[in-house]
Design an enzyme around this catalytic site. Structure first.
Site, PDB file in Angstrom:
ATOM      1  N   CYS A 141       0.882  -1.133  -0.013  1.00 50.52           N
ATOM      2  CA  CYS A 141       0.177  -0.011   0.060  1.00 50.52           C
ATOM      3  C   CYS A 141       1.000   0.917   0.110  1.00 50.52           C
ATOM      4  O   CYS A 141       1.566   1.602  -1.015  1.00 50.52           O
ATOM      5  CB  CYS A 141      -0.931   0.137   1.121  1.00 50.52           C
ATOM      6  SG  CYS A 141      -2.282   0.987   0.911  1.00 50.52           S
ATOM      7  N   HIS A 268      -3.721  -5.329   1.220  1.00 54.12           N
ATOM      8  CA  HIS A 268      -2.933  -5.623   2.279  1.00 54.12           C
ATOM      9  C   HIS A 268      -2.841  -7.142   2.833  1.00 54.12           C
ATOM     10  O   HIS A 268      -3.673  -7.653   3.512  1.00 54.12           O
ATOM     11  CB  HIS A 268      -3.678  -5.002   3.702  1.00 54.12           C
ATOM     12  CG  HIS A 268      -3.437  -3.497   3.545  1.00 54.12           C
ATOM     13  ND1 HIS A 268      -2.289  -2.965   4.114  1.00 54.12           N
ATOM     14  CD2 HIS A 268      -4.190  -2.368   3.055  1.00 54.12           C
ATOM     15  CE1 HIS A 268      -2.286  -1.585   3.999  1.00 54.12           C
ATOM     16  NE2 HIS A 268      -3.375  -1.273   3.382  1.00 54.12           N
ATOM     17  N   GLU A 270      -1.006  -8.715   4.675  1.00 55.45           N
ATOM     18  CA  GLU A 270      -0.675  -8.749   6.090  1.00 55.45           C
ATOM     19  C   GLU A 270      -1.849  -8.583   6.964  1.00 55.45           C
ATOM     20  O   GLU A 270      -1.939  -8.932   8.355  1.00 55.45           O
ATOM     21  CB  GLU A 270       0.304  -7.690   6.570  1.00 55.45           C
ATOM     22  CG  GLU A 270       0.160  -6.182   6.941  1.00 55.45           C
ATOM     23  CD  GLU A 270      -0.349  -5.545   5.607  1.00 55.45           C
ATOM     24  OE1 GLU A 270      -0.730  -6.146   4.543  1.00 55.45           O
ATOM     25  OE2 GLU A 270      -0.680  -4.363   5.738  1.00 55.45           O
TER      26      GLU A 270
HETATM   27  N1  LIG Z   1      -3.409   2.050   3.797  1.00 54.74           N
HETATM   28  C1  LIG Z   1      -2.387   2.591   3.278  1.00 54.74           C
HETATM   29  O1  LIG Z   1      -1.071   2.408   3.144  1.00 54.74           O
HETATM   30  C2  LIG Z   1      -2.875   4.030   2.432  1.00 54.74           C
HETATM   31  C3  LIG Z   1      -2.006   4.434   1.582  1.00 54.74           C
HETATM   32  C4  LIG Z   1      -2.242   6.057   1.294  1.00 54.74           C
HETATM   33  N2  LIG Z   1      -2.023   6.697   2.512  1.00 54.74           N
HETATM   34  C5  LIG Z   1      -3.536   6.122   0.604  1.00 54.74           C
HETATM   35  O2  LIG Z   1      -4.483   6.585   1.298  1.00 54.74           O
HETATM   36  O3  LIG Z   1      -3.527   5.708  -0.500  1.00 54.74           O
END
Ligand SMILES: NC(=O)CC[C@H](N)C(=O)O
Length: 478
Positions: A141, A268, A270
């Site tokens: 992410c 994600h 994880e």
């Molecule tokens: N969960 C995250 O890593 C979000 C990634 C980034 N802050 C976004 O909103 O795109």
């Protein structure tokens, strides 16, 4: 978006903390196995400046049997921690620098331009060296955004300059939902080995992959670097919202570099380590699904197993007279045909074959089998040879009576067999069944694994062997 931050952090770490006991059991088993191997696989997880998924990331590696170390990015930038002491460098998700200038941009610039006081080197210099040494980088992410903004992904040019970007979702809002992914069969990355589809959550505002240059897109596709794509309800790649939650080009949820060592993805994995992380876990339970593991864990197990395996000595060398070779000390003079005594029969417990039969047939057969070992047999042999597992000596293609067994621990009277597809055929299965009865009658314990188990779940196989060794008490006469 800012309000979502503490909620996400709390919510996800609570999921990990409350993971059911079964998961912790897997964790401790995996750790035992890793300790039994030469040295643990070491994962470095960076945090600080608004990153908030580092604990789930660490939990994933621990469940996969690796050693996970979480450090603040400044510890690395100030030279207190060296990435070169680790096997996998990890950039977790979150909101680094509050997503100022675009998600991941400030952190990427810090890696590219911030020089460590002592050497004048940048962390990017170290990362390039790290990758050149064959090591691995994973970004999830926000971490994926960092790798893309930095140019480590897809890095077609090899110059680590931005070639594509990740920007605001076409929905114009933050997306927090579960998605289905398919692994590109052409991908070379060990992170995704053996995985076909995957269900994982996304939570991001800027996950839309944009590939400004047509030629770059073609090269990405040609090399299979678009390793993950969003799927619709029929299992087809899709640009349709919400299955594709951000409108990504090529329906792409993740990229690798051409080496497959650098991998990043918007979803994600994880956050899906335990079956209970999935919103449908109760329904799935009622439908008969018993798997305790979350699908995301497979990615971490893959890379840990890959690194652990690559550490083992290669190629296998079944040298004559080496560890594992049957030797004459196992033979005593006995009338031909009388091959057997059990492990309980004092000094005769060392007798495992009839001399005539062994010299004429079984010895050459054993040698032939050692030289023509299957891939799975080789993998297991590399993991148990030279007393690597619990300091126990194993022989391979060892002769017991009229039988040649794949692996044998003389001290523990334990036989380990690795079976290919041929063992499933009726005639062979009947022969195997008879053989097991004969061997068990003689007092040996026998455990079997399929080629697939050895190749894809080596840590679990080693764990089961270790458990069997503790059941079968050491034979003082051997
Ligand atoms: N969960 C995250 O890593 C979000 C990634 C980034 N802050 C976004 O909103 O795109």
């Amino acid at each position: 978006m800012a309000q979502a931050l503490p909620f996400l952090a709390q919510n996800t770490s609570a999921m990990v903390q409350n993971a059911p006991q079964a998961v912790h059991k897997v964790q401790s088993e995996a750790q035992t196995v890793t300790t039994a191997l030469v040295s643990p696989v070491r994962a470095l997880i960076l945090t600080g400046f608004g990153i908030n998924c580092e604990e789930e990331f660490a939990a994933a590696y621990r469940l996969a049997g690796a050693e996970a170390t979480v450090v603040h990015l400044n510890q690395v930038l100030h030279g207190q921690v060296s990435i070169h002491d680790f096997d996998i460098l990890n950039f977790p998700g979150g909101f680094s620098f509050g997503d100022d200038l675009g998600s991941g941009v400030v952190l990427a610039n810090k890696l590219r331009y911030r020089q460590t006081a002592a050497s004048g080197r940048t962390l990017l210099d170290d990362i390039k060296q790290f990758v050149a040494a064959g090591k691995f980088v994973l970004g999830i992410c926000n971490g994926f955004q960092v790798l893309v903004k930095l140019g480590l992904l897809p890095n077609l040019s090899g110059d680590v300059r931005p070639e594509v970007t990740l920007t605001h979702n076409t929905s114009g809002r933050y997306e927090d939902r579960w998605v289905k992914l398919r692994v590109n069969p052409r991908t070379q990355t060990p992170f995704l080995k053996g995985i076909d589809t995957l269900e994982v959550p996304v939570r991001h505002g800027e996950g839309r992959l944009v590939i400004p240059d047509e030629a770059v897109q073609q090269r990405i596709e040609a090399a299979g670097l678009n390793c993950l794509s969003y799927l619709d309800a029929n299992g087809d790649g899709t640009s349709v919202y919400p299955f594709n939650p951000n409108g990504a080009a090529l329906n792409c949820a993740g990229l690798t570099d051409p080496t497959g060592q650098v991998f990043g993805l918007m979803p994600h994995p994880e956050a899906f380590l335990s079956a209970y992380n999935h919103p449908d876990w109760a329904r799935r339970r009622r439908a008969g699904q018993t798997d305790e593991e979350g699908e995301g864990l497979r990615i971490f197990k893959n890379i840990v197993a890959h690194i652990a395996h690559s550490r083992l000595p290669h190629p296998p060398s079944p040298l004559s007279g080496g560890e594992g070779e049957p030797d004459n000390s196992f033979l005593v003079e006995k009338p031909a045909g009388d091959y057997g005594t059990g492990p309980t029969a004092g000094i005769e417990g060392r007798l495992t074959a009839d001399r005539n039969n062994w010299e004429e047939k079984l010895k050459p057969f054993g040698r032939h089998m050692r030289h023509h070992a299957t891939e799975a047999e080789d993998v297991l042999w590399q993991a148990v040879r030279d007393r690597q597992l619990a300091n126990v000596k194993f022989r391979r293609q060892h002769t017991i009576g009229p039988f040649t067994v794949d692996f044998f621990s003389p001290d523990h009277q334990l036989i380990v067999e690795v079976d290919g597809g041929v063992h499933a055929e009726t005639e062979q299965a009947e022969y195997d069944a008879g053989r097991i009865v004969e061997l068990e009658k003689l007092g040996y314990q026998l455990i079997r694994f399929s080629n697939d188990e050895v190749l894809n779940s080596l840590p679990s196989v080693l764990q089961q062997i270790q458990t069997a060794l503790t059941k079968q008490t050491s034979n003082p006469t051997a």
